[in-house]
Design an enzyme around this catalytic site. Structure first.
Site, PDB file in Angstrom:
ATOM      1  N   HIS A   1     -40.066 -47.897  20.515  1.00 40.79           N
ATOM      2  CA  HIS A   1     -39.980 -49.008  19.564  1.00 40.79           C
ATOM      3  C   HIS A   1     -40.656 -50.289  20.050  1.00 40.79           C
ATOM      4  O   HIS A   1     -40.818 -51.237  19.286  1.00 40.79           O
ATOM      5  CB  HIS A   1     -38.523 -49.282  19.191  1.00 40.79           C
ATOM      6  CG  HIS A   1     -38.349 -49.679  17.756  1.00 40.79           C
ATOM      7  ND1 HIS A   1     -37.166 -49.585  17.080  1.00 40.79           N
ATOM      8  CD2 HIS A   1     -39.228 -50.184  16.843  1.00 40.79           C
ATOM      9  CE1 HIS A   1     -37.305 -50.010  15.841  1.00 40.79           C
ATOM     10  NE2 HIS A   1     -38.561 -50.380  15.669  1.00 40.79           N
TER      11      HIS A   1
ATOM     12  N   ASP B   1     -32.054 -48.990  12.390  1.00 40.91           N
ATOM     13  CA  ASP B   1     -31.932 -48.691  13.814  1.00 40.91           C
ATOM     14  C   ASP B   1     -30.469 -48.726  14.240  1.00 40.91           C
ATOM     15  O   ASP B   1     -29.676 -49.516  13.705  1.00 40.91           O
ATOM     16  CB  ASP B   1     -32.712 -49.758  14.596  1.00 40.91           C
ATOM     17  CG  ASP B   1     -33.092 -49.345  16.006  1.00 40.91           C
ATOM     18  OD1 ASP B   1     -32.334 -48.586  16.632  1.00 40.91           O
ATOM     19  OD2 ASP B   1     -34.139 -49.810  16.492  1.00 40.91           O
TER      20      ASP B   1
ATOM     21  N   HIS C   1     -29.770 -49.768  17.125  1.00 47.28           N
ATOM     22  CA  HIS C   1     -29.782 -50.905  18.047  1.00 47.28           C
ATOM     23  C   HIS C   1     -30.404 -52.126  17.381  1.00 47.28           C
ATOM     24  O   HIS C   1     -31.156 -52.001  16.413  1.00 47.28           O
ATOM     25  CB  HIS C   1     -30.579 -50.540  19.301  1.00 47.28           C
ATOM     26  CG  HIS C   1     -30.157 -49.246  19.923  1.00 47.28           C
ATOM     27  ND1 HIS C   1     -30.726 -48.032  19.576  1.00 47.28           N
ATOM     28  CD2 HIS C   1     -29.206 -48.971  20.848  1.00 47.28           C
ATOM     29  CE1 HIS C   1     -30.151 -47.068  20.274  1.00 47.28           C
ATOM     30  NE2 HIS C   1     -29.223 -47.605  21.046  1.00 47.28           N
TER      31      HIS C   1
ATOM     32  N   ASP D   1     -32.397 -54.307  19.110  1.00 50.36           N
ATOM     33  CA  ASP D   1     -33.679 -54.585  19.758  1.00 50.36           C
ATOM     34  C   ASP D   1     -33.944 -56.084  19.832  1.00 50.36           C
ATOM     35  O   ASP D   1     -35.069 -56.549  19.640  1.00 50.36           O
ATOM     36  CB  ASP D   1     -34.824 -53.848  19.047  1.00 50.36           C
ATOM     37  CG  ASP D   1     -34.698 -52.332  19.175  1.00 50.36           C
ATOM     38  OD1 ASP D   1     -33.945 -51.877  20.058  1.00 50.36           O
ATOM     39  OD2 ASP D   1     -35.341 -51.613  18.395  1.00 50.36           O
TER      40      ASP D   1
ATOM     41  N   HIS E   1     -38.540 -51.588  24.927  1.00 50.81           N
ATOM     42  CA  HIS E   1     -38.242 -51.030  23.603  1.00 50.81           C
ATOM     43  C   HIS E   1     -36.936 -51.610  23.035  1.00 50.81           C
ATOM     44  O   HIS E   1     -36.647 -51.412  21.855  1.00 50.81           O
ATOM     45  CB  HIS E   1     -38.221 -49.501  23.623  1.00 50.81           C
ATOM     46  CG  HIS E   1     -36.973 -48.866  24.148  1.00 50.81           C
ATOM     47  ND1 HIS E   1     -36.565 -47.605  23.768  1.00 50.81           N
ATOM     48  CD2 HIS E   1     -36.041 -49.299  25.033  1.00 50.81           C
ATOM     49  CE1 HIS E   1     -35.437 -47.286  24.394  1.00 50.81           C
ATOM     50  NE2 HIS E   1     -35.111 -48.289  25.159  1.00 50.81           N
TER      51      HIS E   1
ATOM     52  N   ASP F   1     -36.443 -46.571  13.206  1.00 52.06           N
ATOM     53  CA  ASP F   1     -36.186 -45.848  14.451  1.00 52.06           C
ATOM     54  C   ASP F   1     -35.347 -44.627  14.102  1.00 52.06           C
ATOM     55  O   ASP F   1     -34.284 -44.767  13.481  1.00 52.06           O
ATOM     56  CB  ASP F   1     -35.438 -46.777  15.417  1.00 52.06           C
ATOM     57  CG  ASP F   1     -35.265 -46.199  16.805  1.00 52.06           C
ATOM     58  OD1 ASP F   1     -35.081 -44.972  16.925  1.00 52.06           O
ATOM     59  OD2 ASP F   1     -35.282 -46.978  17.779  1.00 52.06           O
TER      60      ASP F   1
ATOM     61  N   ASP G   1     -33.377 -43.018  15.761  1.00 51.40           N
ATOM     62  CA  ASP G   1     -32.006 -43.032  16.273  1.00 51.40           C
ATOM     63  C   ASP G   1     -31.057 -43.798  15.355  1.00 51.40           C
ATOM     64  O   ASP G   1     -29.848 -43.841  15.595  1.00 51.40           O
ATOM     65  CB  ASP G   1     -31.934 -43.529  17.715  1.00 51.40           C
ATOM     66  CG  ASP G   1     -32.148 -45.027  17.906  1.00 51.40           C
ATOM     67  OD1 ASP G   1     -31.896 -45.809  16.978  1.00 51.40           O
ATOM     68  OD2 ASP G   1     -32.544 -45.421  19.018  1.00 51.40           O
TER      69      ASP G   1
ATOM     70  N   GLU H   1     -39.762 -43.492  17.906  1.00 47.77           N
ATOM     71  CA  GLU H   1     -38.773 -42.889  18.806  1.00 47.77           C
ATOM     72  C   GLU H   1     -38.518 -41.404  18.558  1.00 47.77           C
ATOM     73  O   GLU H   1     -37.459 -40.893  18.892  1.00 47.77           O
ATOM     74  CB  GLU H   1     -37.455 -43.677  18.787  1.00 47.77           C
ATOM     75  CG  GLU H   1     -37.567 -45.113  19.292  1.00 47.77           C
ATOM     76  CD  GLU H   1     -37.669 -45.251  20.805  1.00 47.77           C
ATOM     77  OE1 GLU H   1     -37.624 -44.212  21.499  1.00 47.77           O
ATOM     78  OE2 GLU H   1     -37.799 -46.394  21.293  1.00 47.77           O
TER      79      GLU H   1
END
Length: 299
Positions: free
Chosen positions: A99, A122, A124, A126, A139, A226, A228, A271
């Site tokens: 990412h 996402d 997360h 980030d 990332h 992303d 994830d 990712e």
């Protein structure tokens, strides 16, 4: 949405520690990304991959930022490529890679919009910087850098900053945030739909609110997805899986609603790690979500 589309791959795995995500662009191409989009009526131009140059002694240049110079070099190349795609009035679709590549994607995209919006799909945020990151992995920093927070060499890619304002960002699917990220979100009132909100409101309501919010405030929207963000049961081939994520069907609904809204002007899918995947399942899901985002329907 434009019917002319350009794909660029970024085989980058330097923003984190787990190897394999550099093969993500190849995995998504192998999952027939180009053919799927051509069937939707797009004129698809595949520009191949950005060259990733590993700079010697990179570790010693900025100890708190892993592979610092190499990532800056790649981000600058990607920014120029995305800028060129948009100048030609084509829709840029970027395939990652980890990412950290979003630093370059947003630098190239933001040149063309006065009020660029961003949907960050996402697990997360980030939103770390070199001062808050527990790992030094870049990332985990691209949204912060694009907002103008962090090391000036990261925030200044493309020669200007910020690329996007906090009030023009919507994070969807968050369920793993570091303390520094939580503080930044609260301080700058960034709009976040955690898994709690998605469970409570439902994905339909979350996307209706997101679309209405960004339509009112922005003149273009970049989707940074992303894999994830999805639950690892659905998308196992990612480097930082977090259980309890967005389902496969919820993700399709989100993409379908974005397609109907016609607000998305650029996108990246990141990712995908084939080494950690099951028979290319995650890459195939990524390509299916691209299809939904770009107008694919059952009937």
């Amino acid at each position: 949405m434009r019917k002319k589309l350009s794909i660029v791959g970024v085989p980058m795995d330097l923003g984190q520690l787990r190897r394999g995500v550099d093969m993500g662009p190849s995995a998504m191409r192998y999952a027939d990304a180009v053919k799927r989009l051509e069937r939707l009526g797009y004129e698809v131009e595949d520009l191949g991959d950005i060259t990733i140059q590993i700079i010697k002694d990179d570790k010693n240049m900025q100890p708190s930022l892993r592979n610092f110079k190499s990532i800056i070099k790649a981000a600058s190349r990607l920014a120029d490529c995305v800028d060129s795609i948009i100048q030609k009035d084509r829709f840029p679709l970027v395939l990652g890679g980890d990412h950290s590549i979003a630093i370059g994607t947003l630098a190239g995209t933001a040149k063309h919009y006065k009020k660029l919006g961003v949907i960050w799909f996402d697990a997360h945020g980030d939103l770390n910087t070199d001062e808050t990151s527990p790992s030094g992995n870049i990332h985990g920093m691209p949204l912060a850098a694009s907002l103008g927070f962090g090391h000036p060499d990261l925030t200044g890619i493309g020669g200007f900053q910020p690329k996007v304002k906090p009030e023009h960002v919507v994070i969807i699917g968050a369920r793993d945030l570091d303390r520094g990220e939580k503080d930044l979100i609260k301080e700058h009132s960034i709009k976040v739909y955690t898994m709690h909100e998605i469970d409570r409101l439902g994905m339909t309501k979350v996307m209706e609110e997101t679309i209405a919010y960004l339509k009112e405030k922005t003149d273009g929207v970049h989707l940074s997805l992303d894999l994830d963000g999805l639950d690892p049961d659905d998308a196992p081939g990612v480097g930082t899986p977090v259980i309890g994520g967005i389902s496969y069907r919820e993700s399709h609904l989100a993409m379908e609603m974005l397609a109907e809204s016609e607000i998305v002007t650029s996108a990246e899918f990141v990712e995908v790690n084939p080494i950690l995947d099951e028979k290319n399942k995650t890459a195939e899901i990524a390509v299916a979500l691209m299809g939904s985002l770009l107008g694919e329907k059952l009937l």
